[in-house]
Design a protein around this motif. Structure first.
Motif, PDB file in Angstrom:
ATOM      1  N   PHE A  31      45.774  33.041 -44.596  1.00 33.50           N
ATOM      2  CA  PHE A  31      46.398  31.796 -45.773  1.00 33.50           C
ATOM      3  C   PHE A  31      45.654  31.105 -46.536  1.00 33.50           C
ATOM      4  O   PHE A  31      44.130  30.404 -45.740  1.00 33.50           O
ATOM      5  CB  PHE A  31      47.059  31.294 -45.161  1.00 33.50           C
ATOM      6  CG  PHE A  31      48.165  32.025 -44.463  1.00 33.50           C
ATOM      7  CD1 PHE A  31      49.618  31.740 -44.719  1.00 33.50           C
ATOM      8  CD2 PHE A  31      48.148  32.604 -43.209  1.00 33.50           C
ATOM      9  CE1 PHE A  31      50.600  32.457 -44.360  1.00 33.50           C
ATOM     10  CE2 PHE A  31      48.741  33.387 -42.233  1.00 33.50           C
ATOM     11  CZ  PHE A  31      50.392  33.364 -43.053  1.00 33.50           C
ATOM     12  N   PHE A  32      45.868  30.809 -47.871  1.00 30.25           N
ATOM     13  CA  PHE A  32      44.742  29.434 -48.753  1.00 30.25           C
ATOM     14  C   PHE A  32      45.704  29.007 -48.145  1.00 30.25           C
ATOM     15  O   PHE A  32      46.516  27.965 -48.662  1.00 30.25           O
ATOM     16  CB  PHE A  32      44.862  30.436 -50.061  1.00 30.25           C
ATOM     17  CG  PHE A  32      43.810  31.601 -49.946  1.00 30.25           C
ATOM     18  CD1 PHE A  32      42.773  31.827 -50.384  1.00 30.25           C
ATOM     19  CD2 PHE A  32      45.382  33.141 -50.517  1.00 30.25           C
ATOM     20  CE1 PHE A  32      42.202  32.815 -50.264  1.00 30.25           C
ATOM     21  CE2 PHE A  32      43.797  33.703 -50.200  1.00 30.25           C
ATOM     22  CZ  PHE A  32      42.859  34.396 -50.432  1.00 30.25           C
ATOM     23  N   VAL A  33      45.016  27.493 -48.712  1.00 31.75           N
ATOM     24  CA  VAL A  33      45.706  25.703 -47.689  1.00 31.75           C
ATOM     25  C   VAL A  33      45.300  25.004 -49.379  1.00 31.75           C
ATOM     26  O   VAL A  33      44.314  25.567 -50.435  1.00 31.75           O
ATOM     27  CB  VAL A  33      44.763  25.669 -47.299  1.00 31.75           C
ATOM     28  CG1 VAL A  33      45.370  23.769 -46.599  1.00 31.75           C
ATOM     29  CG2 VAL A  33      44.272  25.703 -45.934  1.00 31.75           C
ATOM     30  N   THR A  34      46.540  24.028 -49.318  1.00 26.96           N
ATOM     31  CA  THR A  34      46.480  23.675 -50.902  1.00 26.96           C
ATOM     32  C   THR A  34      47.109  22.414 -50.646  1.00 26.96           C
ATOM     33  O   THR A  34      48.157  22.247 -49.822  1.00 26.96           O
ATOM     34  CB  THR A  34      47.214  24.562 -52.008  1.00 26.96           C
ATOM     35  OG1 THR A  34      46.752  25.592 -52.375  1.00 26.96           O
ATOM     36  CG2 THR A  34      47.677  23.774 -53.328  1.00 26.96           C
ATOM     37  N   ARG A  35      46.308  21.144 -50.933  1.00 27.09           N
ATOM     38  CA  ARG A  35      47.028  20.019 -50.369  1.00 27.09           C
ATOM     39  C   ARG A  35      47.970  19.769 -51.519  1.00 27.09           C
ATOM     40  O   ARG A  35      48.959  19.951 -52.221  1.00 27.09           O
ATOM     41  CB  ARG A  35      45.833  18.783 -51.130  1.00 27.09           C
ATOM     42  CG  ARG A  35      45.193  17.830 -50.231  1.00 27.09           C
ATOM     43  CD  ARG A  35      44.065  16.437 -51.126  1.00 27.09           C
ATOM     44  NE  ARG A  35      43.338  16.812 -51.416  1.00 27.09           N
ATOM     45  CZ  ARG A  35      42.638  17.361 -52.795  1.00 27.09           C
ATOM     46  NH1 ARG A  35      43.864  17.266 -53.607  1.00 27.09           N
ATOM     47  NH2 ARG A  35      42.083  17.935 -53.207  1.00 27.09           N
ATOM     48  N   GLY A  36      48.918  19.366 -50.748  1.00 26.33           N
ATOM     49  CA  GLY A  36      50.645  18.897 -50.877  1.00 26.33           C
ATOM     50  C   GLY A  36      50.734  18.197 -51.958  1.00 26.33           C
ATOM     51  O   GLY A  36      50.120  17.727 -52.551  1.00 26.33           O
ATOM     52  N   GLY A  37      51.374  19.017 -53.486  1.00 25.20           N
ATOM     53  CA  GLY A  37      51.782  18.105 -54.656  1.00 25.20           C
ATOM     54  C   GLY A  37      50.236  17.961 -55.417  1.00 25.20           C
ATOM     55  O   GLY A  37      50.394  17.165 -56.611  1.00 25.20           O
ATOM     56  N   THR A  38      49.354  19.135 -55.282  1.00 25.74           N
ATOM     57  CA  THR A  38      48.468  19.309 -56.426  1.00 25.74           C
ATOM     58  C   THR A  38      48.326  20.638 -55.742  1.00 25.74           C
ATOM     59  O   THR A  38      49.183  21.132 -55.629  1.00 25.74           O
ATOM     60  CB  THR A  38      47.057  18.618 -55.916  1.00 25.74           C
ATOM     61  OG1 THR A  38      46.756  19.511 -54.767  1.00 25.74           O
ATOM     62  CG2 THR A  38      47.091  17.671 -55.073  1.00 25.74           C
ATOM     63  N   SER A  39      47.056  21.542 -57.274  1.00 24.09           N
ATOM     64  CA  SER A  39      47.454  22.627 -57.629  1.00 24.09           C
ATOM     65  C   SER A  39      45.598  23.031 -56.996  1.00 24.09           C
ATOM     66  O   SER A  39      45.280  24.224 -57.134  1.00 24.09           O
ATOM     67  CB  SER A  39      47.633  22.557 -59.097  1.00 24.09           C
ATOM     68  OG  SER A  39      46.827  22.373 -59.338  1.00 24.09           O
ATOM     69  N   ASP A  40      45.051  22.494 -55.920  1.00 25.85           N
ATOM     70  CA  ASP A  40      44.124  22.422 -55.208  1.00 25.85           C
ATOM     71  C   ASP A  40      43.841  22.881 -54.360  1.00 25.85           C
ATOM     72  O   ASP A  40      44.266  21.880 -53.325  1.00 25.85           O
ATOM     73  CB  ASP A  40      43.634  20.744 -55.293  1.00 25.85           C
ATOM     74  CG  ASP A  40      43.450  19.865 -56.284  1.00 25.85           C
ATOM     75  OD1 ASP A  40      43.097  20.982 -57.331  1.00 25.85           O
ATOM     76  OD2 ASP A  40      43.088  18.597 -56.756  1.00 25.85           O
ATOM     77  N   ARG A  41      42.914  24.755 -54.618  1.00 31.85           N
ATOM     78  CA  ARG A  41      42.778  24.640 -53.476  1.00 31.85           C
ATOM     79  C   ARG A  41      41.821  24.182 -52.405  1.00 31.85           C
ATOM     80  O   ARG A  41      40.848  23.536 -53.516  1.00 31.85           O
ATOM     81  CB  ARG A  41      42.654  25.972 -53.556  1.00 31.85           C
ATOM     82  CG  ARG A  41      43.595  27.306 -53.772  1.00 31.85           C
ATOM     83  CD  ARG A  41      43.723  28.564 -53.675  1.00 31.85           C
ATOM     84  NE  ARG A  41      44.550  29.403 -55.079  1.00 31.85           N
ATOM     85  CZ  ARG A  41      45.621  29.343 -55.080  1.00 31.85           C
ATOM     86  NH1 ARG A  41      45.739  29.749 -53.357  1.00 31.85           N
ATOM     87  NH2 ARG A  41      46.703  30.828 -55.624  1.00 31.85           N
ATOM     88  N   ILE A  42      42.061  23.862 -50.966  1.00 31.83           N
ATOM     89  CA  ILE A  42      40.327  23.534 -50.653  1.00 31.83           C
ATOM     90  C   ILE A  42      40.242  24.153 -49.049  1.00 31.83           C
ATOM     91  O   ILE A  42      39.486  23.779 -48.872  1.00 31.83           O
ATOM     92  CB  ILE A  42      41.174  22.096 -49.880  1.00 31.83           C
ATOM     93  CG1 ILE A  42      42.287  22.267 -49.200  1.00 31.83           C
ATOM     94  CG2 ILE A  42      41.684  21.247 -51.624  1.00 31.83           C
ATOM     95  CD1 ILE A  42      42.806  21.016 -48.279  1.00 31.83           C
ATOM     96  N   GLY A  43      40.800  25.425 -48.982  1.00 31.06           N
ATOM     97  CA  GLY A  43      40.507  25.940 -47.864  1.00 31.06           C
ATOM     98  C   GLY A  43      41.335  27.020 -47.643  1.00 31.06           C
ATOM     99  O   GLY A  43      42.051  27.530 -48.118  1.00 31.06           O
ATOM    100  N   MET A  44      40.751  28.289 -46.526  1.00 29.82           N
ATOM    101  CA  MET A  44      41.412  28.846 -45.798  1.00 29.82           C
ATOM    102  C   MET A  44      41.791  29.231 -43.841  1.00 29.82           C
ATOM    103  O   MET A  44      40.250  28.174 -43.423  1.00 29.82           O
ATOM    104  CB  MET A  44      40.451  30.081 -46.603  1.00 29.82           C
ATOM    105  CG  MET A  44      40.160  30.216 -47.467  1.00 29.82           C
ATOM    106  SD  MET A  44      39.349  32.222 -47.877  1.00 29.82           S
ATOM    107  CE  MET A  44      37.948  32.725 -46.510  1.00 29.82           C
ATOM    108  N   VAL A  45      42.638  29.609 -44.243  1.00 27.42           N
ATOM    109  CA  VAL A  45      43.161  29.563 -42.295  1.00 27.42           C
ATOM    110  C   VAL A  45      43.285  30.938 -41.906  1.00 27.42           C
ATOM    111  O   VAL A  45      44.423  31.418 -42.529  1.00 27.42           O
ATOM    112  CB  VAL A  45      44.078  28.417 -42.138  1.00 27.42           C
ATOM    113  CG1 VAL A  45      44.898  28.328 -42.448  1.00 27.42           C
ATOM    114  CG2 VAL A  45      43.951  28.526 -40.354  1.00 27.42           C
ATOM    115  N   GLY A  46      43.211  31.857 -40.828  1.00 29.89           N
ATOM    116  CA  GLY A  46      43.446  32.971 -40.533  1.00 29.89           C
ATOM    117  C   GLY A  46      43.605  33.152 -39.286  1.00 29.89           C
ATOM    118  O   GLY A  46      42.651  32.815 -38.407  1.00 29.89           O
ATOM    119  N   ILE A  47      44.367  34.356 -39.448  1.00 28.61           N
ATOM    120  CA  ILE A  47      44.655  34.882 -37.936  1.00 28.61           C
ATOM    121  C   ILE A  47      43.644  36.447 -37.587  1.00 28.61           C
ATOM    122  O   ILE A  47      43.540  36.761 -38.922  1.00 28.61           O
ATOM    123  CB  ILE A  47      45.396  35.088 -36.763  1.00 28.61           C
ATOM    124  CG1 ILE A  47      46.043  36.202 -38.105  1.00 28.61           C
ATOM    125  CG2 ILE A  47      46.439  33.649 -37.103  1.00 28.61           C
ATOM    126  CD1 ILE A  47      47.572  36.841 -37.635  1.00 28.61           C
TER     127      ILE A  47
END
Length: 190
Positions: free
Chosen positions: A64-80
Motif C-alpha cells: 500500500f502506498f502511503v499519503t499524508r491525509g489532505g495532500t497528494s504527497d506519497r511518503i511511504g509504503m507498507v505491506g504484507i
C-alpha cells in the motif's frame, strides 16, 4: 482506506500513477533510506525503481502506498508478505494470480510479515507507527485472516526507530534472530 492522518492506496489499483510511484521509490530507496535493508533495496535510477516495483508486485504479498491525509504527497509504503516457508511452498507450484486464488492461499499462510518504508523527510513523525497499526487492523479485518497465524516484522539491530515502531504496536522481540539473515531481529505481534 485511511487512518487518523494517512491514506493508503493499494498497489493493484488501476488509477495508480506509475511515474509518481517510481518517483516515490527513488525517494525511499536512497543510500541512507536503505541503510538497514539488503543492498538490493538501494535504487539510483528510474529503471532501478521500475525493477524494484516489478519485484514487489510479483511477490505474493501486497503493498500500500502511503499519503499524508489532505495532500497528494506519497511518503511511504507498507505491506504484507507470506513467511519464507509459505513463499517456498507457493514457488513449488501453488501460484496463481487471480484475487480469489490469492485469498485462498492466504488462508494457508503460517505467518504474515509486515514491512514498511518512509521517506527520510517524514522520519520521526509517527507515520510508520500509525501505518503499522493500520496494517494490523487491515490484516485482522480480512476474511482470509486466521487469528492463529503469527504476525511478525524484521528489523536491523541498529535501527532503534524501527524497534520503537514495533514495540509501540504491541510487538515483542523474539529471542532468536531471523533464520534467513542473522543481522535482523524478529518482532512478533502479541
Amino acid at each position: 482506506m485511511e487512518s487518523k492522518r494517512l491514506l493508503f492506496q493499494y498497489q493493484r489499483e488501476e488509477r495508480l500513477d506509475e511515474a509518481e510511484v517510481e518517483h516515490l521509490v527513488l525517494r525511499l530507496c536512497t543510500k541512507e533510506g536503505t541503510q538497514y535493508y539488503p543492498p538490493s533495496f538501494f535504487v539510483e535510477t528510474p529503471e532501478g525503481a521500475k525493477e524494484f516495483l516489478r519485484d514487489r508486485w510479483e511477490e505474493e504479498g501486497d503493498t500500500f502506498f502511503v499519503t499524508r491525509g489532505g495532500t497528494s504527497d506519497r511518503i511511504g509504503m507498507v505491506g504484507i508478505l507470506p513467511s519464507s516457508e509459505d513463499e517456498e511452498r507457493e514457488a513449488a507450484g501453488e501460484n496463481g494470480k487471480s484475487e480469489s486464488e490469492r485469498k485462498e492461499r492466504r488462508k494457508r499462510w503460517r505467518a504474515i510479515e509486515i514491512a514498511y518504508m518512509f521517506v527520510k523527510e517524514e522520519w520521526g513523525k509517527g507515520y510508520a507507527t500509525e501505518a503499522v497499526g493500520w496494517m494490523i487492523d487491515f490484516i485482522r479485518s480480512q476474511d482470509w485472516y486466521n487469528k492463529d497465524v503469527a504476525i511478525f516484522a524484521n528489523t536491523h539491530p541498529d535501527n532503534a526507530a524501527s524497534h520503537n515502531v514495533l514495540i509501540n504496536n504491541g510487538f515483542v522481540k523474539n529471542d532468536e534472530p531471523s533464520s534467513s539473515e542473522k543481522h535482523k531481529y524478529v518482532y512478533i505481534k502479541n
